[in-house]
Design an enzyme around this catalytic site. Sequence first.
Site, short mmCIF file in Angstrom:
data_model
loop_
_atom_site.label_atom_id
_atom_site.label_comp_id
_atom_site.label_asym_id
_atom_site.label_seq_id
_atom_site.Cartn_x
_atom_site.Cartn_y
_atom_site.Cartn_z
N TRP A 1 47.85 40.15 47.02
CA TRP A 1 46.30 40.62 47.28
C TRP A 1 46.15 40.98 48.74
O TRP A 1 45.41 41.80 49.05
CB TRP A 1 45.25 39.79 46.62
CG TRP A 1 45.06 39.95 45.13
CD1 TRP A 1 45.61 39.25 44.03
CD2 TRP A 1 45.21 41.36 44.33
NE1 TRP A 1 45.52 39.93 42.99
CE2 TRP A 1 45.15 41.04 43.11
CE3 TRP A 1 44.45 42.59 44.69
CZ2 TRP A 1 44.94 42.05 41.89
CZ3 TRP A 1 44.34 43.51 43.84
CH2 TRP A 1 44.63 43.29 42.39
N ASP B 1 38.23 37.34 51.35
CA ASP B 1 38.53 37.70 49.73
C ASP B 1 38.33 36.73 48.71
O ASP B 1 39.61 36.05 48.57
CB ASP B 1 39.57 38.69 49.58
CG ASP B 1 39.99 39.12 48.04
OD1 ASP B 1 39.03 38.55 47.11
OD2 ASP B 1 40.65 39.96 47.94
N LYS C 1 36.12 36.72 37.49
CA LYS C 1 36.76 35.56 37.15
C LYS C 1 35.69 34.44 37.18
O LYS C 1 35.46 33.93 36.17
CB LYS C 1 37.61 35.44 38.30
CG LYS C 1 38.90 36.48 38.40
CD LYS C 1 39.13 36.66 39.70
CE LYS C 1 40.07 37.96 40.01
NZ LYS C 1 41.09 38.43 39.02
N1 PMP Z 1 41.43 40.28 45.52
C1 PMP Z 1 41.98 39.30 44.68
C2 PMP Z 1 42.23 38.05 45.32
C3 PMP Z 1 41.92 39.63 43.14
O1 PMP Z 1 42.24 38.60 42.38
C4 PMP Z 1 41.64 40.91 42.74
C5 PMP Z 1 41.73 41.22 41.17
N2 PMP Z 1 42.36 40.50 40.33
C6 PMP Z 1 41.14 41.57 43.54
C7 PMP Z 1 41.15 41.52 44.87
C8 PMP Z 1 40.80 43.09 43.10
O2 PMP Z 1 39.88 43.17 42.43
P1 PMP Z 1 39.15 44.41 41.61
O3 PMP Z 1 39.94 44.47 40.76
O4 PMP Z 1 37.80 43.69 41.31
O5 PMP Z 1 38.98 45.44 42.57
#
Ligand code: PMP
Length: 360
Positions: free
Chosen positions: A102, A172, A196
């Site tokens: 991520w 994040d 989550k």
């Molecule tokens: N950052 C992290 C740490 C994530 O786990 C996720 C989704 N699994 C995201 C960003 C992306 O999130 P979204 O699908 O809400 O854009």
Amino acid sequence: MSRVFNFSAGPAVLPVEVLEQAQSEMLDWRSSGMSVMEMSHRGKDFMEIAQQAEADLRELLAVPSNYKILFLQGGASTQFALMPMNFVKPGSKAGYIITGSWSQKAVKEAGKWCQAVVVADSGSPNYSEVPTQDDLDLGNDLNYVHYTPNETIDGVEFPYIPETGDIPLIADYSSSILSEPIPVEKYGMIYAGAQKNIGCAGLVLVIIREDLLNAKINKLPSIFDYSVLAAADSMYNTPSTYAWYIAGLVFQWLKKLGGLQAMAARNKRKADKLYKAIDDSDFYQNPVSPTCRSRMNVPFTLANPDLDGLFLSEAAQNQLLSLKGHRSVGGMRASIYNAMPEQGVNALIDFMQQFASRNS
Ligand code: PMP
């Protein structure tokens, strides 16, 4: 009714009490004669829901008064783009700590707008460590430093908060917000997708310090401008009203269970016993250094990957679902967010031990 233990990384398990309350209020929210889904976002009833959710979150996370809380759409991925647009002039610099999939995505997006400088990278392609404070290469011309406290795919979690001096720190927190207390005052901004530990998909929380909001570095379209979204109390356009309401129910559930200290103790207990079961066996393995293992997402592999399919199908027969690891890393992953009951982790451990003894 039969509920399974759902180990999905997100959208993920929600507390049964929250789902039951939503069910009981589905057709008629508190004698309003309508569902929350059907209400005007500017009407008195929804305003009450929205303000209560914000007040409960502020209390749970002890958010200082000089921070705004935004309830936005677009998920965490949209923040990957909005952060540099709001805080960096094109061509200037922002710093990124890379610890997994991520944070890699975040730096890639920032690079489309500004100079995205990698201040530390703990080792592609297999992330199993986080950099130490001394590893961080912090130039003083960085507009912010971004990191990912918990890497959902790689199962790597920071055991400390990076010190960045006067440079605003942005995190994040998508996969670990509300799993323990966070010292919000150490951050310029925190954001987290809801699907989550907060509620259902369609909502992202952004908690942002006022001086960053007011910086007005670039002239942006209104919908991309945090200061416009904050001035409108997250109602510049129609927000995700139902997801906001569900988040509010989750915040009340957390308060009832004793707040984030209580969640932290419960999460540590759940994670410790699962890692112990993995470490005690020759059959399962977790690749992450014990100093930075995620309390929320526990990846593991089987000694013989030919057994992966059998493991998943027998787990499903035992009501243990969504254990397949992310396609980029393979193996298994058990996501054990706040709403995963301890019985779910116990049931997974029992199954893993039985499966290992039958197949060793
Ligand atoms: N950052 C992290 C740490 C994530 O786990 C996720 C989704 N699994 C995201 C960003 C992306 O999130 P979204 O699908 O809400 O854009």
